[in-house]
Design an enzyme around this catalytic site. Structure first.
Site, PDB file in Angstrom:
ATOM      1  N   SER A  25       0.894  -1.306   0.086  1.00 25.34           N
ATOM      2  CA  SER A  25       0.125  -0.014  -0.130  1.00 25.34           C
ATOM      3  C   SER A  25       0.838   1.458  -0.018  1.00 25.34           C
ATOM      4  O   SER A  25       1.699   1.302   1.131  1.00 25.34           O
ATOM      5  CB  SER A  25      -1.046   0.100   1.298  1.00 25.34           C
ATOM      6  OG  SER A  25      -1.717   1.233   1.339  1.00 25.34           O
ATOM      7  N   GLY A  61      -4.250  -2.180  -0.215  1.00 24.53           N
ATOM      8  CA  GLY A  61      -4.546  -1.315   0.838  1.00 24.53           C
ATOM      9  C   GLY A  61      -5.316  -0.097   0.526  1.00 24.53           C
ATOM     10  O   GLY A  61      -6.079  -0.092  -0.394  1.00 24.53           O
ATOM     11  N   SER A  62      -4.724   0.793   1.010  1.00 24.78           N
ATOM     12  CA  SER A  62      -5.606   2.338   0.917  1.00 24.78           C
ATOM     13  C   SER A  62      -5.715   2.726  -0.590  1.00 24.78           C
ATOM     14  O   SER A  62      -4.734   2.663  -1.416  1.00 24.78           O
ATOM     15  CB  SER A  62      -5.030   3.122   1.782  1.00 24.78           C
ATOM     16  OG  SER A  62      -5.687   4.395   1.590  1.00 24.78           O
ATOM     17  N   CYS A  63      -7.004   3.251  -0.874  1.00 21.52           N
ATOM     18  CA  CYS A  63      -7.145   3.997  -2.019  1.00 21.52           C
ATOM     19  C   CYS A  63      -6.435   5.218  -2.167  1.00 21.52           C
ATOM     20  O   CYS A  63      -6.355   5.861  -3.203  1.00 21.52           O
ATOM     21  CB  CYS A  63      -8.496   4.331  -2.059  1.00 21.52           C
ATOM     22  SG  CYS A  63      -9.843   3.075  -1.824  1.00 21.52           S
ATOM     23  N   THR A  64      -5.916   5.706  -1.046  1.00 20.75           N
ATOM     24  CA  THR A  64      -5.110   7.234  -1.058  1.00 20.75           C
ATOM     25  C   THR A  64      -3.779   6.895  -1.817  1.00 20.75           C
ATOM     26  O   THR A  64      -3.069   7.923  -1.832  1.00 20.75           O
ATOM     27  CB  THR A  64      -4.922   7.590   0.456  1.00 20.75           C
ATOM     28  OG1 THR A  64      -6.120   7.702   0.932  1.00 20.75           O
ATOM     29  CG2 THR A  64      -4.392   8.899   0.427  1.00 20.75           C
TER      30      THR A  64
END
Length: 563
Positions: A25, A61-64
């Site tokens: 991520s 993991g994160s979309c960010t």
């Protein structure tokens, strides 16, 4: 074995190879200011990817992560090229925006598994517009796919600028991602959730303000994720203006574009939560996984920036888990659920399930008899999202689509020994803790009540902070739960979440913290620079009262408490 390579985004690059077989991520796993891997659980921990050709299967993991990659591209700390073997959307979108909106091209390639494995063993590589050469490996690179995308008249009008340049830009991004995903058309979505409002990097602000200044407006009801400051109180909390100012400007830019200032990473707790079968466009990994898995709604794990594009157009690529065939479990995980387990078992299982199914949707078997609550499933989904790229999971006898199993699904098991090993990995910190972190994802009203009950009128001995959405805080205040918590010395904060909290709101003197969140137990060491302990809510409450968290396995996981 077939060796092949295709550009996802064209470009040239040359440099040293940084290779791994484990997805990463970018948000919570990479420092965008340096390009260094900060996920302490990842094999590349401590390595810098800046200027190197990054070779890994995909991301998780994160979309960010899209915002992190964009920031790295804008500050000169990005990899020289990204080379995947699996479909990947999150950092690919960051690279697409870096090139298309800011003139910072960064090639992205997808290689066949055999070619990817051979490239990973090389020391250096050179990528041109037509080929790849690396230590004895020479490959022609096919150009980016140009799939036919069927657009409606309204789609074409938006794309051609009939509703302004901002909407046209959103449509260009949507169409490019749709082709990358193999979609042949777009689908209507009924609501959005924005993840890009977290100030993960200056790039998030640069993108949002550029779109807002172009006149961007959302056209469907759109909620907002937790932001990086308590919007009303950050100044009195001592947050430096150099951080608090941009973080508030980022939130304000999305509000200016018509998003609702809900500021929660648990939008499924709101009255506006989607119904089963409803097509939505959410971002934020835990929210996406919960919506698909528990609610039975349908949303891709939209990267940051694509969430806004869908909210502005009311459209999303018809691909991935919007389609029935892509919602099937392709790995069946039999879980050896220990007798008498407390609430900590759910994030622990989620974290282990993600490791066991990092690239596919799993079906978890053996959990139905425990009758997991929505809070249990919230914790499970959030932890799963830290170790798996899959946008959903199924729990046999619990979630609404658990009957969706691929005919060729394989099998694996999560044993009690696996749980004990996972527990030790997430409990690497010392026995003395100076901070208790609750609310990652944002706490529900039931979790707030449970913490107040566990403290039972006693006063905490160490800093104890709960993060929660505004709607939950209003309910907690109305029923007296907020007064019970604050009376016990607990600080309850709106708007921000543990994954975005920073000093001095995060107590600077902290050396080790304890959390009931599998998600924060995974990301916390890299994000905060502190050691982390993990346990159930009751154990966190006890540690809050004593400042002490014994280094033993819980009773339900070990016959011998001293092991």
């Amino acid at each position: 074995m077939t060796l092949s390579a295709r550009f996802i985004l064209s470009g040239r690059a040359e440099g040293e190879i940084l290779a791994t077989t484990e997805p990463l991520s970018f948000w919570g796993g990479v420092d965008p200011a340096t390009g260094q891997v900060i996920d302490v659980h990842h094999p590349l921990a401590g390595q810098s990817m800046a200027g190197r050709i990054l070779v890994m299967p995909g991301t998780r993991g994160s979309c960010t992560g899209s915002g992190v990659l964009l920031d790295m591209a804008l500050n000169g700390k990005a990899p020289a090229a990204l080379v995947f073997s699996e479909p990947e959307d999150v950092v690919t979108l960051g690279a697409l925006i870096a090139a298309g909106m800011f003139g910072r091209p960064l090639p992205v390639l997808r290689l066949s598994p055999g070619a990817h494995a051979r490239l990973a063993m090389a020391k250096t590589a050179r990528i041109t517009e037509t080929g790849l050469a690396a230590d004895g490996l020479t490959l022609a690179i096919d150009p980016p796919a140009t799939g036919a995308l069927t657009l409606t008249d309204h789609d074409r009008a938006m794309l051609d600028g009939a509703e302004g340049e901002a909407t046209a830009q959103a449509m260009r991004i949507l169409c490019a991602m749709a082709v990358n995903q193999g979609a042949t058309r777009l689908i209507d979505v009924s609501q959005g959730h924005i993840d890009g409002c977290i100030y993960a990097s200056p790039a998030n602000l640069t993108f949002a303000e550029k779109m807002a200044d172009m006149g961007a407006r959302v056209r469907i009801p759109t909620t907002m994720n937790a932001i990086s400051v308590d919007r009303a109180n950050w100044r009195v909390q001592g947050v430096p203006p150099g951080f608090g100012g941009p973080a508030q400007r980022l939130a304000d830019a999305y509000v200016r574009m018509g998003c609702q200032p809900t500021f929660t990473c648990s939008p499924y707790l709101l009255d506006t939560a989607p119904a089963e079968g409803e097509a939505i466009a959410w971002s934020e990994s835990n929210a996406v996984i919960y919506a698909n898995s528990v609610l039975g709604a349908r949303t891709a794990k939209h990267p940051d920036f694509l969430d806004l594009c869908s909210a502005m157009t009311g459209r999303a690529p018809l691909s991935g888990v919007y389609l029935d065939e892509n919602r099937q479990a392709r790995r069946i995980l039999d879980i050896d659920l220990p007798d008498g387990a407390d609430d900590a078992v759910w994030p622990l299982i989620g974290w282990l399930a993600g490791k066991a199914a990092p690239d596919r949707i799993p079906l978890l078997r053996g959990l139905a008899a425990a009758r997991p609550s929505p809070e249990n499933l919230k914790a499970l989904c959030a932890a799963f999202g830290t170790t798996s790229a899959a946008p959903m999971l199924h729990v046999e006898g619990v979630t609404p689509e658990a009957q969706r199993i691929a005919p060729d699904a394989d099998h694996a098991r999560i044993t009690r020994a696996d749980m004990a090993a996972g527990w030790r990995t997430l409990n690497d910190g010392p026995e003395e803790v100076e901070l208790i972190a609750i609310g990652s994802p944002h706490a529900s009203i039931l979790e707030c009540r449970a913490l107040a009950d566990a403290l039972s009128g006693r006063h905490v001995a160490v800093a104890t902070i709960v993060t929660a959405g505004r709607a939950v805080m209003q309910q907690a205040e109305a029923e007296g739960t907020l007064a019970r918590l604050t009376g016990a010395g607990v600080q309850v904060l709106p708007d921000l979440c543990w994954c975005s909290i920073s000093e001095p709101v995060f107590p600077p003197g902290t050396r080790a913290l304890m959390t009931n969140s599998g998600k924060y137990a995974h990301y916390g060491p890299g994000l905060s620079g502190r050691a982390v302990r993990f346990g159930g809510l009751a154990a966190c409450a006890e540690a809050a009262l004593t400042g002490h968290a014994p280094r033993i396995l819980p009773d339900w996981l070990a016959a011998d408490r001293t092991s």
